[in-house]
Write an enzyme that holds these catalytic residues in place. Structure first.
Site, PDB file in Angstrom:
ATOM      1  N   ARG A  52      19.328  -4.776 -10.359  1.00 57.45           N
ATOM      2  CA  ARG A  52      18.142  -3.909 -10.460  1.00 57.45           C
ATOM      3  C   ARG A  52      17.044  -4.418  -9.529  1.00 57.45           C
ATOM      4  NH1 ARG A  52      15.467  -2.765 -16.322  1.00 57.45           N
ATOM      5  NH2 ARG A  52      14.713  -4.893 -16.021  1.00 57.45           N
ATOM      6  N   ARG A 100      -5.308  -7.112   5.827  1.00 55.92           N
ATOM      7  CA  ARG A 100      -5.173  -5.861   5.092  1.00 55.92           C
ATOM      8  C   ARG A 100      -4.923  -4.668   6.012  1.00 55.92           C
ATOM      9  NH1 ARG A 100      -7.710  -1.462   3.217  1.00 55.92           N
ATOM     10  NH2 ARG A 100      -7.087  -0.757   1.148  1.00 55.92           N
ATOM     11  N   HIS A 102      -2.365  -0.940   5.567  1.00 52.62           N
ATOM     12  CA  HIS A 102      -1.361  -0.326   4.698  1.00 52.62           C
ATOM     13  C   HIS A 102       0.058  -0.509   5.250  1.00 52.62           C
ATOM     14  CE1 HIS A 102      -4.944   1.414   3.021  1.00 52.62           C
ATOM     15  NE2 HIS A 102      -4.267   2.103   2.116  1.00 52.62           N
ATOM     16  N   LYS A 147      11.108  -0.972 -10.154  1.00 50.95           N
ATOM     17  CA  LYS A 147      10.323  -1.824 -11.060  1.00 50.95           C
ATOM     18  C   LYS A 147       9.214  -2.484 -10.242  1.00 50.95           C
ATOM     19  CE  LYS A 147      11.226  -4.762 -15.098  1.00 50.95           C
ATOM     20  NZ  LYS A 147      10.501  -4.004 -16.112  1.00 50.95           N
ATOM     21  N   LEU A 203      12.770   4.037 -15.810  1.00 54.70           N
ATOM     22  CA  LEU A 203      13.276   2.731 -15.415  1.00 54.70           C
ATOM     23  C   LEU A 203      14.656   2.549 -16.055  1.00 54.70           C
ATOM     24  CD1 LEU A 203      12.305   0.021 -13.981  1.00 54.70           C
ATOM     25  CD2 LEU A 203      12.410  -0.859 -16.309  1.00 54.70           C
TER      26      LEU A 203
HETATM   27  C1  LIG Z   1       8.643   1.669 -17.976  1.00 47.22           C
HETATM   28  C2  LIG Z   1       9.722   0.868 -18.640  1.00 47.22           C
HETATM   29  N1  LIG Z   1      10.801   1.510 -19.105  1.00 47.22           N
HETATM   30  C3  LIG Z   1      11.805   0.835 -19.723  1.00 47.22           C
HETATM   31  C4  LIG Z   1      11.745  -0.542 -19.895  1.00 47.22           C
HETATM   32  C5  LIG Z   1      12.891  -1.263 -20.585  1.00 47.22           C
HETATM   33  O1  LIG Z   1      13.636  -2.077 -19.683  1.00 47.22           O
HETATM   34  P1  LIG Z   1      14.478  -3.319 -20.200  1.00 47.22           P
HETATM   35  O2  LIG Z   1      15.395  -2.816 -21.251  1.00 47.22           O
HETATM   36  O3  LIG Z   1      15.208  -3.807 -18.992  1.00 47.22           O
HETATM   37  O4  LIG Z   1      13.503  -4.316 -20.754  1.00 47.22           O
HETATM   38  C6  LIG Z   1      10.642  -1.246 -19.418  1.00 47.22           C
HETATM   39  C7  LIG Z   1      10.577  -2.699 -19.586  1.00 47.22           C
HETATM   40  O5  LIG Z   1       9.595  -3.334 -19.332  1.00 47.22           O
HETATM   41  C8  LIG Z   1       9.602  -0.528 -18.763  1.00 47.22           C
HETATM   42  O6  LIG Z   1       8.520  -1.160 -18.295  1.00 47.22           O
END
Ligand SMILES: Cc1ncc(COP(=O)(O)O)c(C=O)c1O
Length: 286
Positions: A52, A100, A102, A147, A203
């Protein structure tokens, strides 16, 4: 044992770790992170977490600063330097320090930071009674599978939940449920578990995978589709999952009871399996 951090090649006391104010993580939120639970001092599903991380790095066009074997070694060392049996490993990679602008710098070195905190299971009271949640419109960007450390949207949403005395905020986009501010969300209706598919709107939680595996093992039929708002509001059960929440029942949504207003039967079965699953991990580590 005092808290130890890892920063750019060295282990040092957390309170002494410093990064430049020109770090693009500080200036732009230009970086990604992972949170990896370690049960019985063993990082849980490390290869999935590292995959991930690679997905997030690819999405922001940042080269992985080290091979998985080196991540594994450093994470193992960080765990060894802390005393709790169960730990939550936080790691972050940013695009590093640059003037700085972008557009990406040509030759910055990524900043790599890691720390460990104790990992505690949700309190008994939350497991027994479930937790209250509110709902909100999901106004985050369209790359929620990344993430990223740019978590302002999630922070604003989570604060709305905190202001309402709720544990989480269940999000809807275009009339369908996505996830919550820091958790994945599942719905049970007529004995079936509905889970939003792992697309760009959520996520891809590592705990989400565990929940689906345990549900399947318990014979609960799973449907991978995002429930409509109406289906969520009329659900028999709603669950949250994350590495810190494990799996938790939502018992009120916007102040109204979910199903019977108590954690449901399917939740109890999957929660029990989750605890058994953790005990198996502890036995394997012994
Ligand atoms: C937005 C979001 N969705 C889902 C999750 C769950 O992910 P995990 O099961 O890997 O902790 C998290 C974990 O922090 C998150 O921030």
């Amino acid at each position: 044992m005092s808290e130890t951090a890892y920063l750019n090649g060295e282990f040092l006391p957390l309170g002494e770790a410093r990064v430049s104010v020109l770090d693009r993580g500080f200036i732009f939120g230009d970086g990604v992170y992972e949170v990896i639970p370690a049960y019985s001092r063993r990082p849980f599903r490390l290869s999935e977490h590292l995959a991930r991380l690679q997905h997030s790095l690819d999405a922001i066009r940042l080269a992985n600063p080290m091979p998985d074997a080196e991540w594994t070694r450093l994470i193992g060392e960080l765990v060894a330097r802390h005393s709790p049996e169960d730990q939550s490993i936080y790691l972050q990679v940013t695009r590093g320090v640059a003037r700085r602008d972008h557009a990406f710098p040509k030759d910055s070195k990524p900043t790599v930071f890691m720390m460990s905190g104790p990992l505690t299971s949700p309190p008994e009271e939350q497991v027994e009674n479930g937790v209250p949640c509110i709902t909100a419109s999901d106004f985050r960007w369209l790359k929620c599978d990344v993430k990223t450390i740019s978590l302002l949207g999630n922070c604003l949403l989570r604060q709305a939940a905190a202001d309402a005395g709720a544990a989480e905020v269940v999000l809807f986009r275009d009339g369908r449920m996505t996830e919550a501010s820091a958790s994945n969300v599942f719905v049970v209706r007529d004995g079936r578990l509905l889970a939003p598919p792992k697309d760009h709107l959520i996520l891809p939680g590592i705990t989400y995978d565990v929940v689906l595996e345990l549900a399947a093992a318990c014979g609960i039929p799973v449907e991978l589709r995002a429930p409509t708002e109406q289906e969520v509001r009329g659900a028999d059960e709603i669950w949250l999952s994350s590495s810190t929440k494990e799996v938790l029942a939502v018992t009120t949504l916007d102040g109204k009871p979910v199903g019977s207003g108590r954690p449901g039967e399917a939740f109890r079965v999957v929660y029990r399996e989750y605890q058994e699953f953790k005990r198996r991990l502890a036995r394997a580590a012994a």
